[in-house]
Write a protein that holds these residues in place. Structure first.
Motif, PDB file in Angstrom:
ATOM      1  N   SER A 104       0.819  -1.220   0.000  1.00 26.61           N
ATOM      2  CA  SER A 104       0.000   0.000   0.000  1.00 26.61           C
ATOM      3  C   SER A 104       0.849   1.264   0.000  1.00 26.61           C
ATOM      4  O   SER A 104       0.361   2.340  -0.318  1.00 26.61           O
ATOM      5  N   ASN A 105       2.145   1.140   0.330  1.00 31.36           N
ATOM      6  CA  ASN A 105       2.980   2.341   0.418  1.00 31.36           C
ATOM      7  C   ASN A 105       3.874   2.548  -0.812  1.00 31.36           C
ATOM      8  O   ASN A 105       4.867   3.254  -0.731  1.00 31.36           O
ATOM      9  N   GLU A 106       3.534   1.936  -1.969  1.00 29.30           N
ATOM     10  CA  GLU A 106       4.314   2.161  -3.185  1.00 29.30           C
ATOM     11  C   GLU A 106       4.172   3.620  -3.602  1.00 29.30           C
ATOM     12  O   GLU A 106       3.142   4.246  -3.382  1.00 29.30           O
ATOM     13  N   TYR A 135       3.598   3.472  -9.510  1.00 28.72           N
ATOM     14  CA  TYR A 135       2.342   3.238 -10.227  1.00 28.72           C
ATOM     15  C   TYR A 135       2.364   3.878 -11.610  1.00 28.72           C
ATOM     16  O   TYR A 135       1.834   3.318 -12.569  1.00 28.72           O
ATOM     17  N   GLU A 136       2.984   5.041 -11.724  1.00 31.72           N
ATOM     18  CA  GLU A 136       3.077   5.700 -13.026  1.00 31.72           C
ATOM     19  C   GLU A 136       3.869   4.832 -13.999  1.00 31.72           C
ATOM     20  O   GLU A 136       3.464   4.637 -15.140  1.00 31.72           O
ATOM     21  N   GLU A 160       1.751   1.716 -14.902  1.00 32.41           N
ATOM     22  CA  GLU A 160       0.644   2.028 -15.807  1.00 32.41           C
ATOM     23  C   GLU A 160       1.118   2.398 -17.212  1.00 32.41           C
ATOM     24  O   GLU A 160       0.363   2.265 -18.181  1.00 32.41           O
ATOM     25  N   ASN A 161       2.362   2.850 -17.344  1.00 32.53           N
ATOM     26  CA  ASN A 161       2.905   3.230 -18.656  1.00 32.53           C
ATOM     27  C   ASN A 161       3.435   2.044 -19.461  1.00 32.53           C
ATOM     28  O   ASN A 161       3.857   2.228 -20.605  1.00 32.53           O
ATOM     29  N   GLN A 162       3.416   0.855 -18.902  1.00 33.31           N
ATOM     30  CA  GLN A 162       3.923  -0.317 -19.614  1.00 33.31           C
ATOM     31  C   GLN A 162       2.826  -0.886 -20.508  1.00 33.31           C
ATOM     32  O   GLN A 162       1.708  -1.129 -20.056  1.00 33.31           O
TER      33      GLN A 162
END
Length: 134
Positions: free
Chosen positions: A17-19, A24-25, A28-30
């Motif tokens: 939960s602490n990523e 995340y960016e 999500e860009n992959q």
């Protein structure tokens, strides 16, 4: 039936939960996360071998590489000994990053004027764009 262990072909990954937002960016860009992770793993294997990245010596080498990359950030060029580019200076038991680190330590300061007789070196130096290496 043999005692050989079957290789896993699928792994599940739960994020903590602490990523960071950057984590995340990136994720999500992959376009293809499996292919992206495979490329990262093979890159890590080439740089650090197949041992756990949590091993002290691997972690130390990764930290050293990050230090070098951070020191080079924003520089247009750097000076590298030609023998490093040709791979001729790698000794038995030493890694490319160790050799790069020791060579960077021994380089002349960037602000020295190369045409002064006292700063000329017998070593053949070459200007390199860091973006072409990293």
């Amino acid at each position: 039936m043999t005692n050989e262990k079957k290789r896993k072909t699928q792994y599940n990954w739960k994020f903590k939960s602490n990523e960071t937002d950057e984590f995340y960016e990136w994720f999500e860009n992959q376009d293809n996360i499996a292919l992206s992770l495979r490329k990262i793993v093979y890159h890590m294997i080439e740089l650090y071998g197949t041992e756990s990245v949590l091993n002290h010596h691997v972690d130390k080498e990764m930290s050293r590489d990050m230090f070098i990359l951070e020191a080079l950030r924003g520089k247009d060029t750097l000076t590298v000994k030609e023998s490093i580019l040709s791979g001729g200076s790698l000794g038995k038991g030493s890694s490319a990053s160790e050799n790069l680190y020791s060579s960077v330590q021994n380089e002349r300061p960037v602000n020295e004027e190369p045409n002064k007789p006292e700063t000329q070196s017998k070593v053949n130096y070459q200007e390199v764009n860091p973006k072409s290496i990293f």
